[in-house]
Write a protein that holds these residues in place. Structure first.
Motif, mmCIF file in Angstrom:
data_model
loop_
_atom_site.group_PDB
_atom_site.id
_atom_site.type_symbol
_atom_site.label_atom_id
_atom_site.label_comp_id
_atom_site.label_asym_id
_atom_site.label_seq_id
_atom_site.Cartn_x
_atom_site.Cartn_y
_atom_site.Cartn_z
ATOM 1 N N ALA A 32 10.045 4.545 2.091
ATOM 2 C CA ALA A 32 10.910 5.826 1.923
ATOM 3 C C ALA A 32 11.145 6.590 3.144
ATOM 4 O O ALA A 32 12.128 7.977 2.440
ATOM 5 C CB ALA A 32 9.906 6.813 0.945
ATOM 6 N N GLY A 33 11.070 6.548 4.220
ATOM 7 C CA GLY A 33 10.548 7.564 5.718
ATOM 8 C C GLY A 33 10.179 9.040 4.969
ATOM 9 O O GLY A 33 10.047 9.982 5.392
ATOM 10 N N ARG A 46 2.114 -0.588 -6.838
ATOM 11 C CA ARG A 46 0.787 -0.305 -8.422
ATOM 12 C C ARG A 46 -0.024 0.523 -7.722
ATOM 13 O O ARG A 46 -0.587 -0.074 -6.668
ATOM 14 C CB ARG A 46 0.753 -1.116 -8.610
ATOM 15 C CG ARG A 46 1.735 -1.254 -10.121
ATOM 16 C CD ARG A 46 2.453 -0.753 -11.064
ATOM 17 N NE ARG A 46 3.408 -1.568 -11.736
ATOM 18 C CZ ARG A 46 4.851 -1.441 -10.955
ATOM 19 N NH1 ARG A 46 5.049 -1.446 -10.248
ATOM 20 N NH2 ARG A 46 6.222 -2.249 -11.739
ATOM 21 N N PRO A 47 0.044 2.332 -7.715
ATOM 22 C CA PRO A 47 -1.855 2.527 -7.322
ATOM 23 C C PRO A 47 -2.470 2.462 -8.010
ATOM 24 O O PRO A 47 -2.694 1.743 -9.209
ATOM 25 C CB PRO A 47 -1.190 4.110 -7.501
ATOM 26 C CG PRO A 47 -0.262 4.082 -8.703
ATOM 27 C CD PRO A 47 0.748 2.779 -8.983
ATOM 28 N N THR A 58 0.757 -1.403 0.387
ATOM 29 C CA THR A 58 0.036 0.322 -0.159
ATOM 30 C C THR A 58 1.064 0.750 -0.006
ATOM 31 O O THR A 58 2.048 1.404 0.176
ATOM 32 C CB THR A 58 -0.733 0.165 1.195
ATOM 33 O OG1 THR A 58 0.218 0.079 2.852
ATOM 34 C CG2 THR A 58 -1.855 -1.183 1.484
ATOM 35 N N SER A 59 0.125 2.515 -0.071
ATOM 36 C CA SER A 59 1.433 3.773 -0.309
ATOM 37 C C SER A 59 1.907 3.861 1.391
ATOM 38 O O SER A 59 2.624 4.527 1.747
ATOM 39 C CB SER A 59 -0.358 4.768 -0.305
ATOM 40 O OG SER A 59 -1.270 4.561 0.629
ATOM 41 N N ALA A 73 8.565 2.239 -3.945
ATOM 42 C CA ALA A 73 7.787 1.922 -5.372
ATOM 43 C C ALA A 73 8.164 0.977 -5.654
ATOM 44 O O ALA A 73 7.751 -0.142 -5.219
ATOM 45 C CB ALA A 73 6.964 3.249 -5.528
ATOM 46 N N THR A 74 9.109 0.895 -6.128
ATOM 47 C CA THR A 74 9.401 0.247 -7.586
ATOM 48 C C THR A 74 10.480 -0.808 -6.517
ATOM 49 O O THR A 74 9.602 -2.526 -7.147
ATOM 50 C CB THR A 74 11.223 0.861 -7.633
ATOM 51 O OG1 THR A 74 10.730 1.915 -8.817
ATOM 52 C CG2 THR A 74 11.586 -0.268 -9.005
ATOM 53 N N GLU A 75 11.104 -1.316 -5.524
ATOM 54 C CA GLU A 75 11.047 -2.128 -4.799
ATOM 55 C C GLU A 75 10.174 -2.836 -3.851
ATOM 56 O O GLU A 75 9.972 -4.019 -4.333
ATOM 57 C CB GLU A 75 12.278 -1.349 -3.459
ATOM 58 C CG GLU A 75 14.104 -1.141 -3.810
ATOM 59 C CD GLU A 75 14.004 -0.542 -2.288
ATOM 60 O OE1 GLU A 75 13.552 -0.373 -1.675
ATOM 61 O OE2 GLU A 75 15.889 -1.071 -2.310
#
Length: 334
Positions: free
Chosen positions: A13-14, A50-51, A5-6, A44-46
């Motif tokens: 990412a912190g 996907r939104p 999730t986001s 997001a890539t790691e």
């Protein structure tokens, strides 16, 4: 496996979830730093995030979908245009859907009445005036980006064009430099601005003491072959060089010449336009004007994204260049 999730991206990412939404929604410029944006994209890539575009569309009133209107994907050029547009769209969380002309060539029919409610904007090639009117007639205000179309007509938010006239000049000057003075223009029978530009540029590039004859053909090899056989079999002085509006027409011209016992390029030089894969599949390989089709698609999608972001899109015509191969040589000695 649980779908990331986001919140997971924000934790990796912190940053906050709001920052993740800004970056992945391409709204971060001026709000967060480039370094932070890169951290979010990397996280997001790691995670393989996907939104949820459907949920985002409900929140923003946007489907993040663009309609690409092209004559036909059986033509390699338009397939490459789609590839370029889809690349830029994917980078910004957009998708591209296609609308193809039922006839395969020429102006597309009106796709807007049924599709407009599900679209954010339109990228269109070879669009007729009545299709432009259909946008407003459908009661929508869809942003429109025109590809390979007359920019003086208006009616679009942005135009993306190739330097077509310069490409024709390059091919003509190449043949003039080889010594040719008798030309045949194998022109497309499709009524389109793009082919009108090439015809005008050819006329302007020819110097004094030259001859020019124009023959029109449908955009397929059998039609071009038949048109050229007729032209080369008729009475009167025959051309030493054929300038074609398209590589497909050029292949037809080469076939007609061989059927009549003419050698390419010893007896007749031939140039094409597009630099399709078939330009190097024939023998001799075709001298042709190379058009960066994928760049056209990328720039078309970039223009639409800029318009959707409230920006004014301006860009010079995309450069083209002549690729000299084996189908052109000095004219035969009288």
């Amino acid at each position: 496996m649980t779908r990331p999730t986001s919140r997971d991206v924000a934790r990796r990412a912190g940053v906050s979830q709001a920052t993740v939404s800004l970056v992945l929604g391409d709204k971060w410029r001026g709000r967060v730093s480039e370094r932070t944006a890169e951290q979010v994209r990397h996280a997001a890539t790691e995670l393989g995030y996907r939104p949820n575009l459907a949920a985002r569309s409900l929140r923003l009133g946007s489907t993040r979908t663009a309609l690409l209107v092209v004559p036909a994907l059986t033509n390699e050029f338009f397939a490459r245009v789609y590839t370029g547009a889809a690349q830029i769209a994917a980078e910004h969380g957009f998708s591209v859907v296609l609308y193809l002309s039922p006839d395969g060539t020429g102006p597309a029919r009106n796709p807007f009445a049924s599709a407009s409610a599900a679209l954010d904007g339109v990228i269109a090639s070879s669009m007729a005036a009545d299709a432009l009117a259909a946008i407003s007639g459908a009661g929508t205000e869809l942003p429109l980006v025109m590809l390979d179309s007359d920019p003086t007509t208006g009616g679009a938010a942005a135009f993306v064009n190739l330097a077509l006239a310069d490409g024709t000049r390059q091919a003509t000057e190449h043949l003039l430099g080889l010594g040719h003075r008798s030309f045949l223009h194998l022109a497309s029978a499709v009524d389109s601005w793009t082919f009108d530009v090439r015809a005008r540029a050819l006329t302007e590039a020819l110097g004094p003491h030259t001859r020019l004859r124009t023959v029109r053909s449908a955009l397929d090899v059998p039609a071009a072959t038949a048109a050229m056989e007729t032209a080369l079999s008729g009475p009167g002085p025959h051309p030493t060089a054929v300038i074609c509006d398209d590589d497909i027409l050029a292949v037809g011209a080469c076939k007609a010449a061989r059927r009549l016992g003419l050698r390419i390029p010893e007896d007749l030089s031939v140039t094409g336009f597009d630099d399709l894969a078939l330009a190097t599949a024939v023998e001799p390989e075709l001298t042709t004007v190379s058009l960066p089709a994928e760049h056209v698609g990328r720039q078309g999608m970039s223009a639409l994204l800029a318009v959707l972001d409230g920006q004014t899109w301006t860009a010079p015509d995309i450069p083209v260049h002549l690729v000299v191969r084996g189908s052109t040589a000095p004219p035969p000695t009288p």
